[in-house]
Design an enzyme around this catalytic site. Structure first.
Site, PDB file in Angstrom:
ATOM      1  N   PRO A  17      95.003  42.067  25.143  1.00  0.00           N
ATOM      2  CG  PRO A  17      95.500  40.534  23.179  1.00  0.00           C
ATOM      3  CD  PRO A  17      94.842  40.636  24.713  1.00  0.00           C
ATOM      4  CB  ALA A  19      95.975  47.141  18.444  1.00  0.00           C
ATOM      5  CD  GLN A  72      96.845  38.646  20.088  1.00  0.00           C
ATOM      6  OE1 GLN A  72      97.042  39.656  19.760  1.00  0.00           O
ATOM      7  NE2 GLN A  72      95.838  38.046  20.709  1.00  0.00           N
ATOM      8  CB  CYS A 102      92.762  40.565  14.546  1.00  0.00           C
ATOM      9  SG  CYS A 102      92.790  42.217  14.351  1.00  0.00           S
ATOM     10  CE  LYS A 144      91.717  38.328  22.995  1.00  0.00           C
ATOM     11  NZ  LYS A 144      91.289  39.065  21.895  1.00  0.00           N
ATOM     12  CG  ASN A 206      88.038  38.744  25.641  1.00  0.00           C
ATOM     13  OD1 ASN A 206      88.000  38.944  24.586  1.00  0.00           O
ATOM     14  ND2 ASN A 206      88.258  39.935  26.590  1.00  0.00           N
ATOM     15  N   GLY A 207      85.018  39.467  26.975  1.00  0.00           N
ATOM     16  CA  GLY A 207      84.008  39.971  26.518  1.00  0.00           C
ATOM     17  C   GLY A 207      83.205  40.953  27.465  1.00  0.00           C
ATOM     18  CG  ASP A 208      80.354  42.938  26.109  1.00  0.00           C
ATOM     19  OD1 ASP A 208      81.184  43.267  25.381  1.00  0.00           O
ATOM     20  OD2 ASP A 208      79.075  42.261  25.882  1.00  0.00           O
ATOM     21  N   GLY A 230      89.655  43.712  28.516  1.00  0.00           N
ATOM     22  CA  GLY A 230      90.230  44.853  27.633  1.00  0.00           C
ATOM     23  C   GLY A 230      89.498  46.019  27.676  1.00  0.00           C
TER      24      GLY A 230
HETATM   25  C1  LIG Z   1      90.859  48.973  19.873  1.00  0.00           C
HETATM   26  C2  LIG Z   1      90.813  47.531  20.209  1.00  0.00           C
HETATM   27  C3  LIG Z   1      91.909  46.745  19.748  1.00  0.00           C
HETATM   28  C4  LIG Z   1      92.161  45.223  19.955  1.00  0.00           C
HETATM   29  N1  LIG Z   1      93.364  44.828  19.762  1.00  0.00           N
HETATM   30  C5  LIG Z   1      93.510  43.557  19.781  1.00  0.00           C
HETATM   31  C6  LIG Z   1      94.659  42.745  19.595  1.00  0.00           C
HETATM   32  O1  LIG Z   1      95.840  43.499  19.188  1.00  0.00           O
HETATM   33  N2  LIG Z   1      94.700  41.535  19.815  1.00  0.00           N
HETATM   34  C7  LIG Z   1      93.667  40.599  20.107  1.00  0.00           C
HETATM   35  O2  LIG Z   1      93.633  39.385  20.400  1.00  0.00           O
HETATM   36  N3  LIG Z   1      92.561  41.326  20.477  1.00  0.00           N
HETATM   37  C8  LIG Z   1      92.460  42.782  20.342  1.00  0.00           C
HETATM   38  N4  LIG Z   1      91.170  43.195  20.690  1.00  0.00           N
HETATM   39  C9  LIG Z   1      90.047  42.573  21.062  1.00  0.00           C
HETATM   40  C10 LIG Z   1      90.131  42.553  22.651  1.00  0.00           C
HETATM   41  O3  LIG Z   1      91.495  41.945  23.081  1.00  0.00           O
HETATM   42  C11 LIG Z   1      88.914  41.773  23.259  1.00  0.00           C
HETATM   43  O4  LIG Z   1      88.895  40.434  22.878  1.00  0.00           O
HETATM   44  C12 LIG Z   1      87.657  42.550  23.137  1.00  0.00           C
HETATM   45  O5  LIG Z   1      87.887  44.004  22.917  1.00  0.00           O
HETATM   46  C13 LIG Z   1      86.656  42.041  24.011  1.00  0.00           C
HETATM   47  O6  LIG Z   1      86.889  42.125  25.168  1.00  0.00           O
HETATM   48  P1  LIG Z   1      86.509  43.523  26.065  1.00  0.00           P
HETATM   49  O7  LIG Z   1      84.788  43.683  25.930  1.00  0.00           O
HETATM   50  O8  LIG Z   1      87.022  43.278  27.551  1.00  0.00           O
HETATM   51  O9  LIG Z   1      87.093  44.549  25.384  1.00  0.00           O
HETATM   52  C14 LIG Z   1      91.177  44.747  20.516  1.00  0.00           C
HETATM   53  C15 LIG Z   1      89.771  45.466  20.792  1.00  0.00           C
HETATM   54  C16 LIG Z   1      90.083  46.779  20.673  1.00  0.00           C
HETATM   55  C17 LIG Z   1      88.594  47.383  20.956  1.00  0.00           C
END
Ligand SMILES: Cc1cc2nc3c(=O)[nH]c(=O)nc-3n(C[C@H](O)[C@H](O)[C@H](O)COP(=O)(O)O)c2cc1C
Length: 384
Positions: A17, A19, A72, A102, A144, A206-208, A230
């Site tokens: 997710p 947002a 979610q 969040c 999450k 999750n992450g990076d 993400g």
């Molecule tokens: C702009 C933005 C919006 C996000 N919105 C949500 C959200 O609505 N729900 C959630 O659980 N995580 C949200 N996240 C976190 C991501 O789901 C993810 O956990 C985080 O970006 C790390 O993963 P990544 O490095 O693959 O981006 C958001 C992250 C970003 C950058």
């Protein structure tokens, strides 16, 4: 393969997710490109969906091309989260996820999101109420989380174990603390500790993850059974396709060509127009082009042209302008084979699923594809 309760996907790859970004058009785009096991809505406010607020309805919108879908929810133990979870099941969710990570004030100040990490007893009781509310439907509930609020308070391993004991069927861990937000690098050891703490449920790391091998490295190092992507998906929505290929064959295949990437942007635009209308589509692409641009070399003039465009046709023309041979679809368009690469999964049929609608959607899609590939040369290189 990955199973979350009764829901099984061929690919252990989840679209996160994000947002404001992971709306229905983007989820369908990623799924068409292939490799997505499960995709999630952005976080949904439980009050807003029960009230039927138009914005919440738009965020929760789904269609048969968008299965299986995770919805979610966020809120705290005084909010109607169990009722919202039932609503989500009735509106097409195959999985319900509770946001416990969040960090933004709007969510955490209302004691939702990451603040749930600070009082694990209350959070576990809340999770149990949600699990009980949807239990009769068979739809699994997941959580999450981040590692903890800050370094002095790492709760994810203990919390995950307790969540499992009340019926949570998978835990996704973003390997950072709330206080870190997006700074630093993801803590793989922290994710590994959550994997070690749970008994049987899958942990999703999750992450990076921005390259296919980051996903396999994370799975190998931490023992997590799946990964969620993400920001990497926002710049390269084909990352699931390539990661799936890497998992299956040991080779992610080539990076899509420049022309393929233009095709993906074009398809994203078409899906936005179809599902959200031209105004929202143009606005979205105005913003999203910079994410796509990150892997496309020197395309500043294209980015500027798209940022300033006011109609979908203008954006289409700019994209076509940059096609290497100025045709709508290059003959060797390896990436763009939506029907061949669609993900498969087994999921108990959601109430929103409808065979006739799916057939109609797929035939509409085929028509669009034919149209898209049918036009010939339109621009001369010097027109760029
Ligand atoms: C702009 C933005 C919006 C996000 N919105 C949500 C959200 O609505 N729900 C959630 O659980 N995580 C949200 N996240 C976190 C991501 O789901 C993810 O956990 C985080 O970006 C790390 O993963 P990544 O490095 O693959 O981006 C958001 C992250 C970003 C950058």
């Amino acid at each position: 393969m990955l199973s979350i309760g009764p829901v099984t996907f061929d690919q252990p790859l989840l679209l996160a997710p994000i947002a404001g970004h992971c709306d229905l058009p983007f989820r369908v785009l990623c799924r068409e490109l292939g490799g997505v096991g499960l995709a999630s809505t952005d976080l949904l406010n439980c009050h807003s969906i029960l009230r039927g607020s138009p914005r919440a309805m738009e965020l929760a919108a789904t269609d048969p091309r968008d299965e299986p879908l995770c919805m979610q929810l966020y809120g705290n133990d005084r909010d109607p989260l169990p009722e919202a979870a039932r609503w989500a099941v009735d509106h097409g969710a195959a999985v319900i996820d509770i946001n416990m990570g969040c960090p933004v004030d709007k969510v955490a100040k209302k004691n939702g999101g990451s603040l749930l990490l600070c009082d694990t007893d209350r959070t576990v009781r809340l999770a149990e109420r949600i699990v009980r509310a949807v239990e009769p439907t068979g739809v699994p509930v997941t959580a999450k989380v981040r590692l903890g609020w800050d370094r002095s308070c790492i709760v994810a391993p203990h919390l995950a174990r307790r969540l499992e004991s009340v019926g949570i069927q998978a835990v996704t861990v973003h390997g950072r603390t709330t206080e870190q937000r997006f700074r630093g690098t993801v803590d793989l050891d922290g994710i590994g500790e959550v994997v070690a703490a749970v008994d049987a449920i899958p942990v999703i790391g999750n992450g990076d993850i921005t390259e296919p091998h980051h996903a396999t490295d994370m799975m190998r190092y931490t023992g997590c059974r799946g990964v969620m992507i993400g920001r990497g998906a926002m710049r390269t929505p084909w990352i699931f396709h390539r990661t799936d290929r890497l998992l299956r064959t040991g080779d992610p295949g080539p990076e899509p060509t420049f022309a393929d990437k233009l095709q993906v942007i074009r398809r994203h635009l078409d899906l936005l127009v179809e599902l959200r209308g031209e105004g929202a589509a143009v606005q979205c692409l105005n913003k999203r082009i910079s994410w796509y641009g990150k892997t496309m070399g020197h395309i500043k003039p294209l980015k500027e042209a798209i940022r300033l465009a006011t109609t979908a046709d203008a954006i289409r023309d700019h994209l076509l302008d940059w096609m290497p041979d100025h045709t709508d679809c290059p003959s060797d368009c390896e990436l763009w084979r939506p029907s061949a690469s669609a993900a498969s999964s087994t999921v108990p049929k959601s109430p929103a699923a409808n065979g006739a609608a799916a057939q109609a959607a797929s035939s509409r899609h085929a028509t669009r594809q034919r149209r898209f590939t049918g036009t010939g040369q339109r621009f001369h290189p010097s027109s760029r």
